[in-house]
Enzyme design. Structure first.
Site, PDB file in Angstrom:
ATOM      1  N   ASP A 250       1.126 -59.208 -79.892  1.00 50.41           N
ATOM      2  CA  ASP A 250       2.120 -60.131 -80.644  1.00 50.41           C
ATOM      3  C   ASP A 250       1.130 -61.082 -81.830  1.00 50.41           C
ATOM      4  OD1 ASP A 250       4.317 -61.552 -81.257  1.00 50.41           O
ATOM      5  OD2 ASP A 250       4.637 -62.226 -79.194  1.00 50.41           O
TER       6      ASP A 250
ATOM      7  N   ASP B  56      12.668 -61.711 -84.001  1.00 51.01           N
ATOM      8  CA  ASP B  56      13.247 -61.363 -82.993  1.00 51.01           C
ATOM      9  C   ASP B  56      14.790 -61.060 -83.149  1.00 51.01           C
ATOM     10  OD1 ASP B  56      10.546 -61.981 -82.251  1.00 51.01           O
ATOM     11  OD2 ASP B  56      11.367 -63.241 -80.377  1.00 51.01           O
TER      12      ASP B  56
END
Ligand code: GAL
Length: 376
Positions: free
Chosen positions: A127, A184
């Protein structure tokens, strides 16, 4: 390590967020096998963020699993997943902290890669939160790319910088095998459509060994869980799944697979859709809008055996007749070929078309066909 096809599996984040445990992962691995997902091609069971202690081990600086969530440690979880014939994935972050505020791998890349390898990790999602200001994000993916290769274990490198810094233009060079290209996903129609529409013209660099990852699927969540929001219905899940397949995007399930309903299972194991997704050439679809209805999207994708996938998506609120002119995709009327289609999502009907195709598509729904050219 060769990653010839878009990776397929399941990830904890969309439904469970920080609410993860040894028990959840084992139960999900059991369900994974009971549902027959491996036979359909699914392989990876991936634990996302929030699995570790809040700080590194003070002496050896290694990451450690949270003993409340994973009392037997991570190696035991990995062993269990492997015992089911599945592959095991984990998560870390290029920054100083993960997005959920756990220690990230910044400046510990080689140590962490070694730790993951020692636990038997087969997949690392990486990430981008809390990247130190002034440090080049690209360099951090280069570092982990090297660290994973130095770890002595085949670990699929799943980069997740949300599409920043024109990721598609350099990520393949870092050794990554897939790369998140957007922010997202949430479980609603607007979210999955926005993701796909933002990527359709950027799929040229998505190919075997490094695939554009449009995020974990929300298929089957029905609004439950962390990214649940309003939820989708079955119709939207059909479209979401078919879009991911047409784009050769990794298929990472995000629902609670322990309670997956029949319709979801049928959809996510549809042989023809998965065949389209896993096509060896992984070519992006050619696509266009309907001439005057911009919410009607048509696509045609070359497949490796000389057939084609054809898809119609109705992103409107009303049912509509959708229209495809074959000449828009390279088959002029003068060519002397018709197109024979087989419906792969509904009734399996086989039909032959000349010059164009017209199909009715319900609001939010799609139609998908596998097609071949036949001499007139
Ligand atoms: C986000 C990422 C999500 C999930 C989350 C964990 O940055 O895009 O997929 O991994 O972090 O905190």
């Amino acid at each position: 390590m060769l990653v010839n096809r878009p990776p397929m599996g399941w990830n904890t984040w969309n439904t469970f967020g920080w609410n993860i445990s040894d028990k959840l992962v084992r139960e999900s691995a059991d369900a994974f096998v009971q549902l027959g997902l491996p036979q359909a091609g699914y392989q990876y069971v991936v634990i996302d963020d929030c699995w570790s202690k809040k700080v590194r081990n003070m002496e050896n600086h290694r990451l450690e699993a949270d003993p409340d969530k994973f009392p037997e440690g991570m190696k035991a979880v990995a062993d269990y997943v492997h015992s089911k014939g599945l592959k095991f994935g984990m998560y870390s972050c290029a920054g100083q902290r993960t997005c959920g505020d756990y220690p990230g791998s910044f400046d510990h890349e080689f140590l962490d890669a070694e730790t993951f390898a020692s636990w038997g990790v087969d997949f690392l999602k990486y990430d981008f939160c809390y990247k130190p200001q002034g440090i080049d994000g690209k360099l951090l993916y280069r570092r982990m790319g090297m660290a994973l290769r130095a770890s002595g274990r085949d670990i699929l490198f799943s980069a997740c910088n949300w599409g920043s810094d024109d990721v598609w233009s350099w990520i393949r060079s870092t050794g990554a095998h897939m790369y998140r290209s957007t922010g997202d996903i949430f479980d609603n129609a607007e979210s999955y459509r926005k993701i796909v529409m933002s990527q359709l013209d950027k799929l040229g660099t998505s190919a075997p060994q490094c695939f554009n990852d449009m995020d974990m699927l929300t298929v089957g969540m029905y609004g439950k869980g962390l990214v649940g929001t309003t939820g989708c219905n079955e119709t939207d899940y059909r479209s979401q799944f078919a879009l991911w397949c047409m784009c050769s995007a990794p298929l990472m399930l995000g629902c609670d697979i322990r309670s997956m309903d029949e319709k979801t299972l049928k959809l996510v194991t549809n042989r023809d859709l998965i065949r389209i997704n896993q096509d060896a050439e992984a070519r992006p679809p050619m696509w266009s809008h309907h001439m005057w209805m911009d919410k009607q999207i048509t696509m045609m994708k070359h497949l490796d055996d000389g057939t084609y996938a054809i898809a119609f998506f109705n992103m409107d609120e009303t049912d509509a007749e959708n229209y495809m002119t074959f000449s828009d995709f390279g088959l002029p009327a003068s060519a002397g070929w018709d197109v024979e289609t087989r419906d792969v999502m509904d009734d399996g009907e086989v039909k032959t078309w000349r010059e164009y195709m017209r199909v009715n598509v319900k609001a939010h729904d799609c139609k998908v066909f596998i097609a071949k050219l036949v001499r007139q």
